[in-house]
Design an enzyme around this catalytic site. Structure first.
Site, mmCIF file in Angstrom:
data_model
loop_
_atom_site.group_PDB
_atom_site.id
_atom_site.type_symbol
_atom_site.label_atom_id
_atom_site.label_comp_id
_atom_site.label_asym_id
_atom_site.label_seq_id
_atom_site.Cartn_x
_atom_site.Cartn_y
_atom_site.Cartn_z
ATOM 1 N N ASP A 84 0.743 -1.275 -0.088
ATOM 2 C CA ASP A 84 0.187 -0.044 0.010
ATOM 3 C C ASP A 84 0.759 1.277 -0.103
ATOM 4 O O ASP A 84 1.846 1.414 0.279
ATOM 5 C CB ASP A 84 -1.053 -0.006 1.252
ATOM 6 N N GLU A 142 -0.517 -2.180 5.135
ATOM 7 C CA GLU A 142 0.082 -2.082 6.306
ATOM 8 C C GLU A 142 0.100 -0.794 7.150
ATOM 9 O O GLU A 142 0.402 -0.633 8.246
ATOM 10 C CB GLU A 142 1.753 -2.032 5.839
ATOM 11 N N GLU A 143 -0.178 0.238 6.336
ATOM 12 C CA GLU A 143 -0.323 1.895 6.999
ATOM 13 C C GLU A 143 -1.558 2.008 7.825
ATOM 14 O O GLU A 143 -1.754 3.197 8.339
ATOM 15 C CB GLU A 143 -0.122 2.760 5.670
ATOM 16 N N HIS A 373 7.741 8.591 4.559
ATOM 17 C CA HIS A 373 6.625 9.277 4.411
ATOM 18 C C HIS A 373 6.749 10.750 4.116
ATOM 19 O O HIS A 373 6.010 11.621 3.996
ATOM 20 C CB HIS A 373 5.890 9.241 5.952
HETATM 21 ZN ZN LIG Z 1 4.882 3.770 6.333
HETATM 22 ZN ZN LIG Z 2 6.484 1.021 5.572
#
Ligand SMILES: [Zn+2]
Ligand SMILES: [Zn+2]
Length: 407
Positions: A84, A142-143, A373
């Site tokens: 993702d 995952e986020e 990020h």
């Molecule tokens: Zn991340």
């Molecule tokens: Zn990550």
């Protein structure tokens, strides 16, 4: 005779460009958590061209698993990647930048998926020489703390049929130089929980506070009391963080407020502390508020637990990494970042190793390298063949180990 490591290096060289193609394609078409439909379709289409024994789609949402059986009996080793992206507008300026407005692969999950697809291709070419079986796990979301994609994968049986004996994963790590990896035992990510508090008192005129219950004064007492948990309840050998990041309350300068709201995060690195923190917080906050005649409502949402690396699996993976990295590439134990990672859920079920893959290009200082990020984050592509080699060599070495005996 050629050693297995030499054979792996040859195969990695031969698949280098394909790995870049996967990476650029996925980077260009990022999708948010639980929306990875096209990414999953791309992964499926690559896997279907390989001699896999079984491919399962729609596992835990848009997740996939693929099984490759070796020629000899042996354990089952899982390799995991996440797929993702994040809602960030990309500012890297690269020719293969995101075509999806406001969505970007800023956490390197595009590279994880590309590296795992390449590792799958390489391991398929080595099928005749493999013991046991390799399970490739491509997970969504995952986020998406507190409900990451790993939980859905596990609930849908990704670790069963056949039962997985060990699982490994990697994450590109921008502070570490390309050519190095961090692989260590114990906690390698923090648990991250969400804490909301509402302190309730009784409103009255600011000039006569005795007629009400001041939620701001009671709330202040709660906030200060909570800070004693880390200093007085958590062992000096452990670490934990309780941060209240927002406070909202009150209507007017001369009114005693009846309500204050707090919003914060709670982090730690051990399962034992993770289990105790909600009780400590509840007890401390409740009594601190009651001492002032106020009440507190606590909304404690458990997020990801901490990722726990298994010492014996780590040992095998470190040795594998030493075979494929440049000299001194395997780093001594590093400080554990207080971020969360949903690979943690696999580590609660199966002995595991989660490793950091250095991806900071030569000539770029750690301070100048955009963080995960960040809208300018791009991992050094030179790190990808090393990541693929690590996954392949670790899998091959783990398959030669009697993992069934490791608890
Ligand atoms: Zn991340
Ligand atoms: Zn990550």
């Amino acid at each position: 005779m050629k050693s297995t490591t030499d054979r792996i290096k040859e195969l990695i060289e031969a698949t280098r460009e394909r790995c870049m193609e996967h990476y650029r394609h996925i980077h260009r078409h990022p999708e948010l958590s639980y929306q990875e439909e096209k990414t999953a379709a791309y992964v499926a289409q690559v896997l279907e061209k390989l001699p896999m024994d079984e491919i399962k789609k729609r596992v835990g949402g848009y997740g996939l698993t693929a099984l490759l059986k070796g020629n000899r009996p042996g354990p089952v080793v899982a390799l995991r990647a996440d797929m993702d992206a994040l809602n960030i507008q990309e500012e890297t300026g690269v020719p293969f930048a995101s075509e999806n407005q406001g969505v970007m692969h800023a956490c390197g999950h595009d590279s994880h998926t590309a590296m795992l697809l390449t590792a799958a291709e390489v391991l398929c070419s080595m099928k005749e020489n493999l013991a046991g079986a390799v399970k490739f796990v491509f997970q969504p979301a995952e986020e998406m703390t507190p409900r990451g994609g790993a939980q859905g994968m596990i609930e849908d049986g990704a670790l069963e049929n056949p039962k997985v004996n060990a699982i490994i994963g990697i994450h590109v790590w921008p502070t570490l130089a390309t050519g190095t990896m961090g692989i260590q035992s114990g906690a390698v990510s923090a648990s991250s929980d969400h804490l909301k508090l509402t302190v309730t008192g009784k409103s009255c005129h600011g000039s006569m506070p005795n007629q009400g219950v001041d939620a701001i004064v009671a709330g202040s007492s709660v906030v200060m009391a909570l800070q004693t948990i880390v200093s007085r309840n958590v062992s000096p050998h452990e670490a934990a963080v309780i941060t209240l990041g927002t406070v909202n309350g009150g209507d007017r300068y001369n009114i005693v407020p009846s309500r204050v709201d707090y919003d914060g995060t709670v982090r730690c690195f051990s399962q034992e502390i993770h289990e105790k923190l909600p009780c400590w917080i509840e007890r401390t906050a409740t009594h601190a508020a009651q001492a002032m005649g106020a009440e507190v409502k606590i909304d404690y949402q458990k997020g990801y637990p901490s990722t726990m690396n298994h010492p014996e699996i780590v040992e095998i993976c470190r040795n594998a990494a030493e075979k494929i990295l440049p000299e001194n590439g395997v780093l001594p134990p590093l400080p554990v970042p207080p971020g969360g990672e949903d690979f943690a859920f696999y580590t609660l079920k199966v002995p595991a190793t989660f490793a950091w893959l250095g991806c900071r290009p030569e000539g770029v200082s750690p301070e100048d390298m955009p963080a995960l990020h960040n809208d300018k984050f791009l991992p050094d592509p030179k790190s990808f063949p090393l990541g693929v080699s690590y996954l392949v060599q670790s899998a091959v070495d783990l398959l030669e180990t009697p993992l069934e005996d490791i608890k």
